[in-house]
Design an enzyme around this catalytic site. Structure first.
Site, mmCIF file in Angstrom:
data_model
loop_
_atom_site.group_PDB
_atom_site.id
_atom_site.type_symbol
_atom_site.label_atom_id
_atom_site.label_comp_id
_atom_site.label_asym_id
_atom_site.label_seq_id
_atom_site.Cartn_x
_atom_site.Cartn_y
_atom_site.Cartn_z
ATOM 1 C CD GLU A 288 -2.303 1.198 2.905
ATOM 2 O OE1 GLU A 288 -3.259 1.968 3.118
ATOM 3 O OE2 GLU A 288 -1.853 0.420 3.779
ATOM 4 C CE LYS A 357 -8.158 1.050 3.206
ATOM 5 N NZ LYS A 357 -7.134 1.426 4.207
ATOM 6 C CB CYS A 407 -4.305 -1.598 4.624
ATOM 7 S SG CYS A 407 -3.466 -1.625 6.238
#
Length: 546
Positions: A288, A357, A407
């Site tokens: 990430e 995300k 994540c």
């Protein structure tokens, strides 16, 4: 007969009871990923979790008032949750610049607030069962499992949710793991609570037949699960796998978090470029925000060099970086994204690919209402992102359908399952790009690895984890780690991986269609039945009693 007590004494717990609850709560935190050096480091301990929760279950059954049940569950959960998420202190103090007392207070307040879900569940349990006076042992077992799983789901979904440390993760290696493809981590939370109250209720019920029945239910569930999921007919059939594996390289840059957006930028640019250009694997993955700059801020020709390299040949790379776009109102918006660089003419590949995300971290990636003052106290860059859609298309490459998540997103199995709504186009591989260097070289790394393992087991697909400091690993569709880099080192992990093209799991099927509502509905129905049975029992005692 109940004794009348003052309002204050209803809340007060004996010192030894408080001590037992605090110790049991901390022990439950340890069960999720053993933090101490030795043979069990990083492993979950399902047996320890059940014993820890049994302490709370037994003490709840001895509560004299609703307030006492509330307090017991809150004290236990405060210790458990603080023991799970203490490492948030590092992100706020070491990297965010908050004074230590303020950071410690923030962690404590978060744990105390989250513990209220379980305190409420303890109160509901007492109301429904009246401390066991109106409900049988078997009914108390079912009621406790129901209130516990409702509390877990409420914590994991309300106000964007914070499900880290759900007790089901302690069973990624226990016999209960075989039920994960059917009921998911929250189902395992219910099973663990069922086991805990079974252990506690046995000591209170003197009838041998009742004790045998309680224990028999648990043993039967465990044996059925083990037999069903380990039978030859359930083993992964080679014909359901991809005909050929793809070679993958996962990059672990080990860029210190305090340097990531400062002195470490040049180091990241050089190290990741060199690793990407020298990789010989079909697919190369970075963590990430591996490159912590938007393409327009990168050195001249840096991004174009990477694009040109992967536009030729047959290789691809999935790179984590922030991206920008203009909103309809003309405002500049950042997204925490992954972008694929790949051959432009490959017939089996997506022409271009970007993943944004969706599930953002409060305070780290978006600012909740009324909390701007708190974020301003911390020195954390890139603190306000826009959200991606849910679900998003996967990355098509070399016959695989690759579903990225970034994540914290892999804590939400019910959201990842949305990509499995169409079984014929379900992902064949999952990818997690993470950076939890915010939390140092702590047990958070192993906790997150066990969370990813649960997602692989729930959804029946391998998970590839590329992280900044750990745990960079390859997890197969049975939730087992097949390859892993040591944490807190710079390195590359290269292996061959087969995509899974088999049927989606029962969990993926029902969660993608209805979310968590079937499990919540079953828990609520259980509580209503137990309450009705307890009411009928008490009514009968009053009518026919001496």
């Amino acid at each position: 007969m109940h004794h009348h007590t003052s309002g204050a004494s209803r809340w007060n717990l004996p010192l030894h009871t408080t001590g037992f609850l605090l110790l049991a709560g901390l022990t439950q935190a340890l069960s999720l990923a053993w933090p101490f050096e030795g043979v069990f480091k990083g492993e979950s301990q399902g047996w320890l979790q059940c014993l820890s929760l049994a302490v709370l279950a037994g003490l709840l059954d001895r509560s004299q008032t609703v307030m006492q049940a509330f307090a017991k569950a809150w004290v236990f959960s405060l210790a458990w949750l603080t023991g799970c998420i203490w490492w948030l202190f590092i992100s706020m103090n070491t990297y965010g610049g908050l004074p230590a007392p303020v950071a410690a207070l923030a962690v404590g307040l978060l744990a105390a607030g989250l513990a209220l879900f379980y305190a409420a569940s303890g109160a509901v349990y007492h109301i429904v069962t009246r401390s066991g006076l109106g409900a049988s042992a078997s009914a108390r077992v079912c009621a406790f499992a129901a209130v516990w799983v409702l509390a877990e789901m409420a914590r994991g979904t309300l106000w964007t949710g914070f499900p880290w440390g759900a007790v089901g993760y302690a069973h990624i290696d226990s016999v209960f793991q075989h039920w994960a493809p059917w009921m998911g981590v929250y189902g395992l939370c219910a099973l663990s609570a069922l086991m805990a109250m079974t252990l506690a209720a046995e000591r209170q019920d003197s009838r041998p037949r009742s004790r045998f029945a309680q224990t028999g239910v648990i043993v039967l569930l465990a044996l059925l699960g083990y037999t069903w999921f380990t039978s030859p007919s359930r083993n992964v059939d080679d014909v359901l796998r991809s005909e050929k594996p793809i070679s993958v390289t996962l990059l672990q840059g080990n860029i210190p978090q305090d340097l990531k957006f400062g002195e470490g930028v040049n180091r990241a640019l050089k190290n990741y470029r060199d690793a990407l250009l020298s990789s010989t694997s079909d697919l190369t993955l970075t963590p990430e925000t591996a490159i912590p700059l938007i393409p327009q801020q990168m050195p001249e020709r840096y991004w174009s060099q990477l694009e040109n390299h992967f536009s030729k040949g047959s290789q691809a790379a999935l790179i984590g970086l922030p991206l920008t776009k203009r909103s309809e109102q003309g405002q500049l918006q950042y997204s925490n994204s992954a972008i694929a660089l790949m051959p432009q003419s490959s017939p089996s590949s997506t022409a271009s690919y970007q993943y944004d995300k969706h599930h953002l971290v409060p305070f780290g990636e978006f600012v909740p209402p009324l909390f701007q003052w708190f974020v301003h106290m911390m020195n954390i860059p890139l603190g306000d992102f826009s959200r991606g859609e849910l679900p998003q298309p996967g990355l098509a490459f070399k016959g695989e359908r690759i579903a990225p998540n970034i994540c914290y997103e892999d804590l939400f199995g019910e959201e990842l399952a949305r990509s499995f709504a169409d079984p014929d186009n379900a992902p064949t591989l999952m990818v997690n790009l993470s950076n939890i260097a915010w939390f140092g070289d702590t047990v958070a790394i192993d906790q997150h690895l066990n969370i990813s393992r649960m997602r692989a087991l729930e959804l029946g697909r391998p998970m590839l984890r590329a992280t900044n400091t750990g745990a960079t690993a390859i997890i197969n569709a049975q939730g087992r780690v097949t390859h892993r880099l040591p944490s807190s080192v710079q390195g590359t992990l290269t292996a061959e991986v087969y995509g899974e093209h088999g049927p989606v799991t029962p969990y993926a099927r029902w969660v993608s269609a209805w979310g968590l509502w079937p499990l919540a509905g079953l828990a609520i129905l259980t509580l209503l039945i137990v309450a009705a049975m307890a009411h009928a029992s008490r009514h009968g005692q009053r009518r026919f009693g001496p």
